[in-house]
Design an enzyme around this catalytic site. Sequence first.
Site, PDB file in Angstrom:
ATOM      1  CB  SER A   1      24.488 -40.905  58.423  1.00 46.61           C
ATOM      2  OG  SER A   1      23.465 -40.883  59.425  1.00 46.61           O
ATOM      3  CG  LEU A   2      31.425 -42.973  57.132  1.00 47.54           C
ATOM      4  CD1 LEU A   2      31.634 -41.782  56.578  1.00 47.54           C
ATOM      5  CD2 LEU A   2      32.349 -43.238  58.121  1.00 47.54           C
ATOM      6  CG  ASN A   3      25.051 -45.135  56.654  1.00 44.36           C
ATOM      7  OD1 ASN A   3      25.163 -45.455  57.826  1.00 44.36           O
ATOM      8  ND2 ASN A   3      24.091 -44.283  56.134  1.00 44.36           N
TER       9      ASN A   3
ATOM     10  CB  CYS B   1      16.560 -43.975  54.792  1.00 43.17           C
ATOM     11  SG  CYS B   1      15.455 -43.059  56.173  1.00 43.17           S
TER      12      CYS B   1
ATOM     13  CB  CYS C   1      17.330 -46.077  62.706  1.00 44.35           C
ATOM     14  SG  CYS C   1      18.193 -45.762  64.212  1.00 44.35           S
TER      15      CYS C   1
ATOM     16  CB  CYS D   1      14.328 -36.985  54.018  1.00 42.71           C
ATOM     17  SG  CYS D   1      15.929 -36.611  54.176  1.00 42.71           S
TER      18      CYS D   1
ATOM     19  CB  CYS E   1      14.626 -40.040  68.084  1.00 43.27           C
ATOM     20  SG  CYS E   1      15.122 -40.048  66.483  1.00 43.27           S
TER      21      CYS E   1
ATOM     22  CG  ASN F   1      16.207 -50.924  62.539  1.00 41.07           C
ATOM     23  OD1 ASN F   1      16.113 -52.081  63.153  1.00 41.07           O
ATOM     24  ND2 ASN F   1      16.525 -49.930  62.993  1.00 41.07           N
TER      25      ASN F   1
ATOM     26  CB  CYS G   1      19.805 -42.593  52.375  1.00 38.85           C
ATOM     27  SG  CYS G   1      20.578 -41.107  52.902  1.00 38.85           S
TER      28      CYS G   1
ATOM     29  CD  GLU H   1       5.757 -41.976  62.540  1.00 34.94           C
ATOM     30  OE1 GLU H   1       4.739 -42.724  62.457  1.00 34.94           O
ATOM     31  OE2 GLU H   1       6.785 -42.398  61.919  1.00 34.94           O
TER      32      GLU H   1
HETATM   33  N1  SAH Z   1      19.249 -37.081  57.759  1.00 36.80           N
HETATM   34  C1  SAH Z   1      20.067 -37.342  58.888  1.00 36.80           C
HETATM   35  C2  SAH Z   1      19.105 -37.651  60.141  1.00 36.80           C
HETATM   36  C3  SAH Z   1      18.355 -39.056  60.057  1.00 36.80           C
HETATM   37  S1  SAH Z   1      19.406 -40.084  61.356  1.00 36.80           S
HETATM   38  C4  SAH Z   1      21.207 -38.498  58.750  1.00 36.80           C
HETATM   39  O1  SAH Z   1      21.242 -39.247  57.799  1.00 36.80           O
HETATM   40  O2  SAH Z   1      21.910 -38.599  59.716  1.00 36.80           O
HETATM   41  C5  SAH Z   1      18.632 -41.606  61.002  1.00 36.80           C
HETATM   42  C6  SAH Z   1      19.667 -42.580  60.912  1.00 36.80           C
HETATM   43  O3  SAH Z   1      19.220 -43.950  60.810  1.00 36.80           O
HETATM   44  C7  SAH Z   1      20.922 -42.536  60.019  1.00 36.80           C
HETATM   45  O4  SAH Z   1      22.084 -42.741  60.189  1.00 36.80           O
HETATM   46  C8  SAH Z   1      20.552 -43.610  58.905  1.00 36.80           C
HETATM   47  O5  SAH Z   1      21.901 -43.752  57.947  1.00 36.80           O
HETATM   48  C9  SAH Z   1      19.863 -44.428  59.606  1.00 36.80           C
HETATM   49  N2  SAH Z   1      19.031 -45.475  58.854  1.00 36.80           N
HETATM   50  C10 SAH Z   1      18.334 -45.135  58.045  1.00 36.80           C
HETATM   51  N3  SAH Z   1      17.651 -46.027  57.553  1.00 36.80           N
HETATM   52  C11 SAH Z   1      17.915 -47.254  58.335  1.00 36.80           C
HETATM   53  C12 SAH Z   1      17.366 -48.366  58.548  1.00 36.80           C
HETATM   54  N4  SAH Z   1      16.379 -49.086  57.720  1.00 36.80           N
HETATM   55  N5  SAH Z   1      18.000 -49.290  59.271  1.00 36.80           N
HETATM   56  C13 SAH Z   1      18.780 -48.701  60.071  1.00 36.80           C
HETATM   57  N6  SAH Z   1      19.332 -47.515  60.190  1.00 36.80           N
HETATM   58  C14 SAH Z   1      18.835 -46.648  59.157  1.00 36.80           C
END
Ligand code: SAH
Length: 345
Positions: A211-213, A119, A330, A112, A105, A287, A116, A92
């Site tokens: 993506s720090l998180n 995700c 996301c 993947c 995007c 999300n 995570c 997608e």
């Molecule tokens: N693998 C790469 C590219 C994916 S970017 C990365 O990790 O950066 C997707 C972004 O969405 C990442 O920053 C991830 O942390 C974020 N993300 C993943 N699941 C999410 C969710 N359920 N709600 C909000 N953000 C999310």
Amino acid sequence: MHKVDIKNFTIEGLEAFLAGQGKERYRARQIFKWLYQKDAATFAEMSNLSKEFRRELEESTFVSRLKPEVVEVATDGTRKYLFRLEDGNSIESVLIPDEDRNTLCISSQVGCAMACEFCLTGTFRLTRNLSCAEIVNQVCAVKQDAEVRNIVFMGMGEPLANLDNVIRALKILTCPDGLQFSTRRVTVSTAGLIPEMALLGKSVTVNLAVSLNATTDELRDRLMPINRKYPLRELMAACKNFPLPARRMITFEYVMLGGVNDTLDDAKRLVRLISNVPAKVNLIPFNEHEGCSFRKPDQETIDRFHRFLLDKHITVITRASRGADISAACGQLKGRLEKRGQDGG
Ligand code: SAH
């Protein structure tokens, strides 16, 4: 003879390929213009090449394209494109309109491997890497439907786990004879693959998002298994060493998970972590998706976190969730991964 997909070549690659067939270098530029500026589907269209040359090209190469199988439009105008690949897999891409500055995007892998915890894409594990052609063809296809101003590698997959193809795709995206995107308008996002970050920085000029998180190894280890291999301190050192062009910053993405990483202590640690790096922060309220127990913090908590960063003079935006009603936000992309074998689609 095995035909090669001509969209897997960078311009230098195509020049070398053509040189091997005794052709002039400038032919590569002509072909690139047909492929990427006129969206040619066949060699027959390439009217400034001789018939004989076109026949030779056709014998050794082919032109791949992607056509969206489904386009869904969200109430906020976000468009989600589902592409079916040659081997039946699907990916997608999401077009996020913002006045006249559309951002596309795109995906870099089917599934993947990063896994995570929050995700959805990660729960399907990795099926395979996308080819360079499959990456650029997402852009070529969407461009037929809408203007595309910015490109972000934030769809399905970890782009730096598919580094060679992603670098080649970046070269085509930013090639003056190719898709002609300014390097300022292209962003690669990573979960934090440290050696590949350095290689990327050496090979191309692009914006980097990380993506720090989480702000402690303890939490990040749990949310993002890649942190066990590349912990925060090393990740931040790699960010500091990333070759940024003047006045550019690394974007740190921070998914806000209610009751998990959303306190003022988290915000304080975040400020400290990024203090040595030219940084801006994207807060992404979680999300929600099926089967995931995390929740989005309440608005007050998000605002408090946001304000704390602002007060510390950090450039911060809280990303509005876009396209959630069509699962285009996301962390909500999955292609048709789970449905294979059930409905045949
Ligand atoms: N693998 C790469 C590219 C994916 S970017 C990365 O990790 O950066 C997707 C972004 O969405 C990442 O920053 C991830 O942390 C974020 N993300 C993943 N699941 C999410 C969710 N359920 N709600 C909000 N953000 C999310």
